[in-house]
Design a protein around this motif. Sequence first.
Motif, PDB file in Angstrom:
ATOM      1  N   GLU A  61      40.869  46.119  36.494  1.00 31.43           N
ATOM      2  CA  GLU A  61      42.016  46.034  35.597  1.00 31.43           C
ATOM      3  C   GLU A  61      43.313  45.838  36.375  1.00 31.43           C
ATOM      4  OE1 GLU A  61      39.800  48.466  35.683  1.00 31.43           O
ATOM      5  OE2 GLU A  61      38.634  48.113  33.857  1.00 31.43           O
ATOM      6  N   LYS A  64      43.586  42.255  37.594  1.00 31.70           N
ATOM      7  CA  LYS A  64      43.917  41.342  36.502  1.00 31.70           C
ATOM      8  C   LYS A  64      45.385  41.451  36.130  1.00 31.70           C
ATOM      9  CE  LYS A  64      42.355  39.697  31.993  1.00 31.70           C
ATOM     10  NZ  LYS A  64      43.723  39.478  31.492  1.00 31.70           N
ATOM     11  N   THR A  65      45.918  42.672  36.128  1.00 33.43           N
ATOM     12  CA  THR A  65      47.333  42.870  35.842  1.00 33.43           C
ATOM     13  C   THR A  65      48.200  42.108  36.828  1.00 33.43           C
ATOM     14  OG1 THR A  65      47.014  45.045  34.827  1.00 33.43           O
ATOM     15  CG2 THR A  65      49.191  44.591  35.760  1.00 33.43           C
TER      16      THR A  65
END
Length: 259
Positions: A61, A64-65
């Motif tokens: 995550e 991806k951020t």
Amino acid sequence: MKDFIDLKDKRVLVTAGTKGTGAATVDLFRQLGAAVITTARSQPADMPASQFIAADLTSEEGCKTVADTVRERLGGLDIIVHMLGGSSAPGGGFQSLTEDHWRKELDLNLFPAVRLDRLLLPDMIAQCQGVVIHVSSIQRLMPLPEATTAYAAAKAALSTYSKSLSKEVSPKGVRVLRVSPGWIMTDASVHLAERLAKEAGTDVEGGKRLIMDSLGGIPIGRPSSPEDVASLIAFLASDRAATITGVEYVIDGGTVPTV
């Protein structure tokens, strides 16, 4: 020549760029004209929000951020410097390393680069140009069995991955390189020297000497500075190094004893 290295208008991501060698790399790239975004878990008080992304790169995550935010702010990238790395594993040899220790070393030293490359390199390939620099370590060549087995293995995996990636994407316009430092004189290494000095009943210089001795000595007599390493990275990222790809540059003061 004054402008021997020019990174003017290059769009750059440097991971772990708030301290030590990462911060020195960010500073130098900005001096050379690049637009640089860096990332870490916590934002320094003196860093503008527009130049920073708060993220945990040990998670999918978090990666991806970072990738999504970089595209939003810069519209893509020309250079990625994978600086993130380190070790929290205990000393004591292989039997002291649990499944969790091994997983953490790989999550910090290998997977962030793999994940960010997977997310960001397609854009570089589409624009037919880019540079990816993976910061490894001489520990992959000369691990210390007492303390760095898992870290060294993770960096070795990073190096092998980097070489394979270079063979795949260099024909598509994206150069991929490795920089492998030895001991770097950062705040963290000073703290280590202070701790070792206290344990050995010596001063800080004696603590530094203990570190150098554990590496088998540094022929030039001192560790590299963060600025030394940043300068090498800046050159390799620049157009001056336009035909260099798929190779590793060791910057260790001569520590590695073999050819």
